[in-house]
Design an enzyme around this catalytic site. Structure first.
Site, PDB file in Angstrom:
ATOM      1  CG  HIS A  46       7.884  -7.605   6.607  1.00 44.91           C
ATOM      2  ND1 HIS A  46       6.649  -8.151   6.371  1.00 44.91           N
ATOM      3  CD2 HIS A  46       7.654  -6.355   7.103  1.00 44.91           C
ATOM      4  CE1 HIS A  46       5.710  -7.277   6.691  1.00 44.91           C
ATOM      5  NE2 HIS A  46       6.292  -6.184   7.141  1.00 44.91           N
ATOM      6  NE  ARG A  71      10.673  -5.583  10.903  1.00 48.90           N
ATOM      7  CZ  ARG A  71      10.410  -4.991   9.733  1.00 48.90           C
ATOM      8  NH1 ARG A  71       9.985  -3.732   9.713  1.00 48.90           N
ATOM      9  NH2 ARG A  71      10.593  -5.640   8.599  1.00 48.90           N
ATOM     10  CD  GLU A 147       5.366  -0.258  10.852  1.00 54.20           C
ATOM     11  OE1 GLU A 147       6.073  -0.344   9.829  1.00 54.20           O
ATOM     12  OE2 GLU A 147       5.223  -1.199  11.654  1.00 54.20           O
ATOM     13  CG  ASP A 173       3.831  -0.787   6.556  1.00 53.47           C
ATOM     14  OD1 ASP A 173       3.018  -1.127   5.678  1.00 53.47           O
ATOM     15  OD2 ASP A 173       4.543  -1.595   7.158  1.00 53.47           O
TER      16      ASP A 173
END
Length: 270
Positions: A46, A71, A147, A173
């Site tokens: 993200h 990530r 998540e 999430d």
């Protein structure tokens, strides 16, 4: 091969304070590394980081001796293996929902016979050491994000996946998934159902003998999470730190100017 600070701190029973790099800025990473974080994570899911940005951040923080993590955008072999080849000492992978996906993630991160990782650690041979090939399987850290409602349902099979080093909770999430959207995204949850779910995930990880990580939005909540037993906590991102710092300075000067304007108005009779 250099010692992975994540594993060293965990073995010593010390909490790991992780910083989050969303801006894709090597200089921002260098600043945070010098401030004393234990690890920094380049967010290619993200955040604004692409692969080249992640490599640059790893290079920027190398001198500080902290753990470079990333990530990855998704469970995909190319980016997982390239991240490790670039020198990442740990990978956080989003949306791991069952044992099969957790096993797949582990396989991408381990050389045969433990996995299917292809050999070609271009930068890692320099940044981690010439004996990387023989040590990497035991050194790099594999973290699966829990998540979703599906992951929560399959929690036990995920945490007992052979070769998985830990789980990492994505609270936004998780909140959306466990409540079917009734509760929106956000960090530092206080809703009883979400706190209970977070602690259940933590307990499952601890019982399985693996690390437990949590993404937090404030130092206070991160400290509380460590008190619950979390091994790794992430403080708010570089983007949020920049926004918060700028907002505080702007509010301060506007308040000072307001007081000055008020004093001038009083003196002039207005």
């Amino acid at each position: 091969m250099i010692e992975n600070p994540i594993k060293a701190l965990a073995a010593a029973g010390r909490p790991i304070i992780n910083g989050w790099l969303s801006l894709g800025s090597a200089f921002a990473a260098e600043i945070q590394a010098e401030l004393g974080f234990d690890s920094l994570t380049a967010d290619m899911q993200h955040g604004l980081c692409d692969y080249r940005d992640a490599v640059a951040t790893f290079q920027a923080i190398r001198a500080s001796g902290i753990a470079p993590l990333t990530r990855v955008p998704w469970l995909e072999p190319g980016i997982v293996m390239k991240s490790l080849d670039a020198g990442a000492l740990g990978v956080i992978c989003p949306m791991i929902n069952n044992r099969a996906q957790a096993e797949t993630l582990v396989s991408y991160m381990r050389y045969p016979p433990l996995g299917m990782r292809s050999f070609g650690p271009t930068r890692a041979l320099v940044s981690a050491g010439a004996d990387y090939a023989s040590k990497a399987n035991d050194s790099v850290v594999c973290l699966a994000m829990v998540e979703t409602a599906e992951a929560f349902e399959n929690l036990q099979e995920i945490v007992t996946t052979r070769g998985l080093d830990g789980i990492y909770i994505g609270p936004s999430d998780l909140a959306i998934g466990l409540t079917n959207g009734r509760l929106g995204p956000g960090f530092d949850r206080r809703e009883t159902e979400l706190v209970d779910a977070t602690k259940r995930i933590l307990e499952a990880a601890k019982n399985a003998g693996i690390l437990a990580g949590l993404h937090c939005g404030s130092p206070a909540y991160a400290a509380e999470a460590i008190g619950w037993g979390f091994d790794l906590v992430t403080l708010t991102s570089d983007a949020r730190i920049l926004a918060d710092g700028a907002s505080e300075r702007l509010a301060e000067i506007r308040a000072l100017l307001g007081e000055e304007q008020e004093a001038k108005a009083t003196a002039s009779g207005y």
